[in-house]
Design a protein around this motif. Structure first.
Motif, PDB file in Angstrom:
ATOM      1  N   PRO A  89       0.809  -1.228   0.000  1.00  9.78           N
ATOM      2  CA  PRO A  89       0.000   0.000   0.000  1.00  9.78           C
ATOM      3  C   PRO A  89       0.841   1.276   0.000  1.00  9.78           C
ATOM      4  O   PRO A  89       0.521   2.235  -0.701  1.00  9.78           O
ATOM      5  CB  PRO A  89      -0.812  -0.120   1.295  1.00  9.78           C
ATOM      6  CG  PRO A  89      -0.938  -1.583   1.522  1.00  9.78           C
ATOM      7  CD  PRO A  89       0.368  -2.166   1.058  1.00  9.78           C
ATOM      8  N   ILE A  90       1.925   1.277   0.783  1.00  9.74           N
ATOM      9  CA  ILE A  90       2.794   2.445   0.902  1.00  9.74           C
ATOM     10  C   ILE A  90       4.187   2.065   0.418  1.00  9.74           C
ATOM     11  O   ILE A  90       4.667   0.959   0.662  1.00  9.74           O
ATOM     12  CB  ILE A  90       2.856   2.936   2.360  1.00  9.74           C
ATOM     13  CG1 ILE A  90       1.448   3.286   2.859  1.00  9.74           C
ATOM     14  CG2 ILE A  90       3.787   4.138   2.510  1.00  9.74           C
ATOM     15  CD1 ILE A  90       1.369   3.556   4.347  1.00  9.74           C
ATOM     16  N   ALA A  91       4.860   2.995  -0.250  1.00  9.60           N
ATOM     17  CA  ALA A  91       6.225   2.751  -0.717  1.00  9.60           C
ATOM     18  C   ALA A  91       7.134   2.408   0.460  1.00  9.60           C
ATOM     19  O   ALA A  91       6.968   2.931   1.567  1.00  9.60           O
ATOM     20  CB  ALA A  91       6.759   3.991  -1.432  1.00  9.60           C
ATOM     21  N   GLN A  92       8.089   1.514   0.231  1.00  8.87           N
ATOM     22  CA  GLN A  92       9.052   1.189   1.277  1.00  8.87           C
ATOM     23  C   GLN A  92      10.381   0.788   0.637  1.00  8.87           C
ATOM     24  O   GLN A  92      10.419   0.289  -0.491  1.00  8.87           O
ATOM     25  CB  GLN A  92       8.532   0.089   2.190  1.00  8.87           C
ATOM     26  CG  GLN A  92       8.197  -1.235   1.519  1.00  8.87           C
ATOM     27  CD  GLN A  92       7.651  -2.267   2.497  1.00  8.87           C
ATOM     28  OE1 GLN A  92       6.997  -1.957   3.496  1.00  8.87           O
ATOM     29  NE2 GLN A  92       7.927  -3.532   2.210  1.00  8.87           N
ATOM     30  N   ASN A 117       9.557  -1.379  -2.934  1.00 13.87           N
ATOM     31  CA  ASN A 117       8.731  -0.944  -4.065  1.00 13.87           C
ATOM     32  C   ASN A 117       8.297   0.497  -3.838  1.00 13.87           C
ATOM     33  O   ASN A 117       8.426   1.034  -2.729  1.00 13.87           O
ATOM     34  CB  ASN A 117       7.512  -1.854  -4.230  1.00 13.87           C
ATOM     35  CG  ASN A 117       6.458  -1.669  -3.147  1.00 13.87           C
ATOM     36  OD1 ASN A 117       5.432  -1.025  -3.367  1.00 13.87           O
ATOM     37  ND2 ASN A 117       6.699  -2.213  -1.955  1.00 13.87           N
ATOM     38  N   LEU A 118       7.771   1.118  -4.892  1.00 13.47           N
ATOM     39  CA  LEU A 118       7.384   2.529  -4.831  1.00 13.47           C
ATOM     40  C   LEU A 118       5.911   2.723  -4.484  1.00 13.47           C
ATOM     41  O   LEU A 118       5.389   3.833  -4.579  1.00 13.47           O
ATOM     42  CB  LEU A 118       7.707   3.210  -6.165  1.00 13.47           C
ATOM     43  CG  LEU A 118       9.192   3.228  -6.534  1.00 13.47           C
ATOM     44  CD1 LEU A 118       9.398   3.840  -7.913  1.00 13.47           C
ATOM     45  CD2 LEU A 118      10.006   3.979  -5.486  1.00 13.47           C
ATOM     46  N   GLY A 119       5.256   1.659  -4.085  1.00 13.97           N
ATOM     47  CA  GLY A 119       3.868   1.761  -3.643  1.00 13.97           C
ATOM     48  C   GLY A 119       2.865   1.466  -4.740  1.00 13.97           C
ATOM     49  O   GLY A 119       3.152   1.589  -5.931  1.00 13.97           O
ATOM     50  N   VAL A 120       1.670   1.079  -4.318  1.00 12.05           N
ATOM     51  CA  VAL A 120       0.642   0.633  -5.261  1.00 12.05           C
ATOM     52  C   VAL A 120       0.182   1.751  -6.193  1.00 12.05           C
ATOM     53  O   VAL A 120      -0.095   1.511  -7.375  1.00 12.05           O
ATOM     54  CB  VAL A 120      -0.546   0.005  -4.496  1.00 12.05           C
ATOM     55  CG1 VAL A 120      -1.273   1.033  -3.640  1.00 12.05           C
ATOM     56  CG2 VAL A 120      -1.510  -0.668  -5.464  1.00 12.05           C
ATOM     57  N   ASP A 121       0.115   2.987  -5.714  1.00 15.98           N
ATOM     58  CA  ASP A 121      -0.349   4.087  -6.571  1.00 15.98           C
ATOM     59  C   ASP A 121       0.623   4.344  -7.718  1.00 15.98           C
ATOM     60  O   ASP A 121       0.205   4.621  -8.851  1.00 15.98           O
ATOM     61  CB  ASP A 121      -0.531   5.362  -5.743  1.00 15.98           C
ATOM     62  CG  ASP A 121      -1.682   5.259  -4.750  1.00 15.98           C
ATOM     63  OD1 ASP A 121      -2.657   4.543  -5.054  1.00 15.98           O
ATOM     64  OD2 ASP A 121      -1.604   5.870  -3.670  1.00 15.98           O
TER      65      ASP A 121
END
Length: 337
Positions: A89-92, A117-121
């Motif tokens: 859901p949130i970038a990490q 990853n850079l997040g789902v959005d």
């Protein structure tokens, strides 16, 4: 043979850096023109799975393109489907570097990426920019800082956000690199996860008049008893597919006398090959075609691809085999399997 020459140079570079450089290189306009000119069309061998029609059996495993930055170039290599992610859901940023290690002598990889990853959005933005019209799977996970008790919420957020952009959604509950994540495969946690996922799928299907299949990705380190339990639950909750398998933490599979043997993380590639195939074989006996199996783990040749299919897989995926054998292996498998 040309790739094996290039590989010697690639393997002089730190693995995570090399991965990014190769994908960026393939994405350049000049290379794209060469790819388009030289690659001959592949035969289409239509396969139905999860209610979707695939052009051939072979797709990419999650991890090759975590953020959906290289969808168009990967699609031209011949894969019939691309699985993006794992996305949260949130970038990490994931686990500290270095976190990716080659076992060159045995065609294996150890990774402890940690769902970087850079997040789902961001992933959705990249999918929207892509020209690819084929099948896209989106592999979803939970954020590191989300407790295991609240993990289901992260998966539901990702399902809701990706639903309109995915051909199918893969639920990753089996990575060994996120603390306690594999606990979601057991007991009441597994029941609760499947129940809420199916409820969310039904809700989204009604909202958008579109059914998006959901697959569960499992560990290769499960016992036969655990596989039987998981299989029964997948049938009970009418899950659309099972992906077998994720990476293993069975370090007996690698040579302790070689480099990187003391690195922690999930092992993929050739060391995982037999273990993942055995899991597929067990699943196939229990599921009896009620739920399709997507086989992944150590596919590095036509023979290993055929073994996965013979064990019971409807579709197969690869990642490590591409690193060790180059794009030519994709086309060999597609033509002969």
């Amino acid at each position: 043979m040309f790739y094996y020459f290039i590989r010697k140079i690639i393997f002089l570079i730190e693995p995570e850096v090399a991965h990014k450089l190769i994908l960026k290189y393939l994405y350049s306009q000049h290379i794209q023109k060469i790819i388009n000119f030289f690659l001959q069309p592949l035969p289409k061998k239509k396969i139905k799975c999860m209610g979707l029609i695939f052009d051939n059996v072979l797709g990419t495993a999650a991890g090759l393109d975590k953020n959906g930055e290289y969808i168009d170039v990967i699609s031209k290599l011949g894969f019939s489907f691309i699985e993006l992610g794992t996305v949260t859901p949130i970038a990490q940023i994931g686990n500290p570097k270095p976190r990716l290690f080659r076992l060159i002598h045995m065609e294996g990889i150890i990774n402890r990426m940690g769902f970087n990853n850079l997040g789902v959005d961001n992933l959705i933005k990249n999918i929207k920019k892509s020209d690819f019209k084929g099948i896209i799977g989106i592999n979803i996970g939970k954020n590191k800082d989300t407790s295991i008790q609240n993990a289901i919420n992260d998966y539901l957020i990702c399902i809701e956000k990706t639903y309109c952009y995915a051909s199918y959604i893969a639920v990753n509950i089996s990575s060994p690199n996120t603390t306690n994540l594999r606990n979601l495969q057991y007991g009441t946690m597994f029941d609760q996860l499947l129940m809420h996922i199916k409820k969310k799928q039904t809700e989204m299907c009604r909202k958008y008049s579109k059914y998006v299949p959901i697959a569960i990705k499992i560990s290769p380190d499960l016992s036969t008893t655990e596989i039987i339990h998981i299989s029964k639950k997948l049938i009970e909750y009418k899950i659309d597919a099972v992906i077998a398998t994720n990476t293993t933490i069975d370090y007996s599979l690698i040579d302790n006398k070689k480099n990187n043997q003391k690195q922690n993380g999930g092992i993929s590639g050739l060391p995982l090959q037999k273990k993942s195939t055995e899991i597929i074989h067990i699943l196939s006996k229990i599921l009896k075609n009620k739920i399709p199996i997507i086989g992944v783990g150590g596919i590095n040749s036509v023979d290993s691809a055929q073994e996965k299919i013979q064990a019971g897989a409807t579709l197969i995926q690869m990642y490590s085999g591409l690193i060790f054998h180059g794009p030519a292996i994709i086309r060999k498998i597609i033509r002969k399997v």
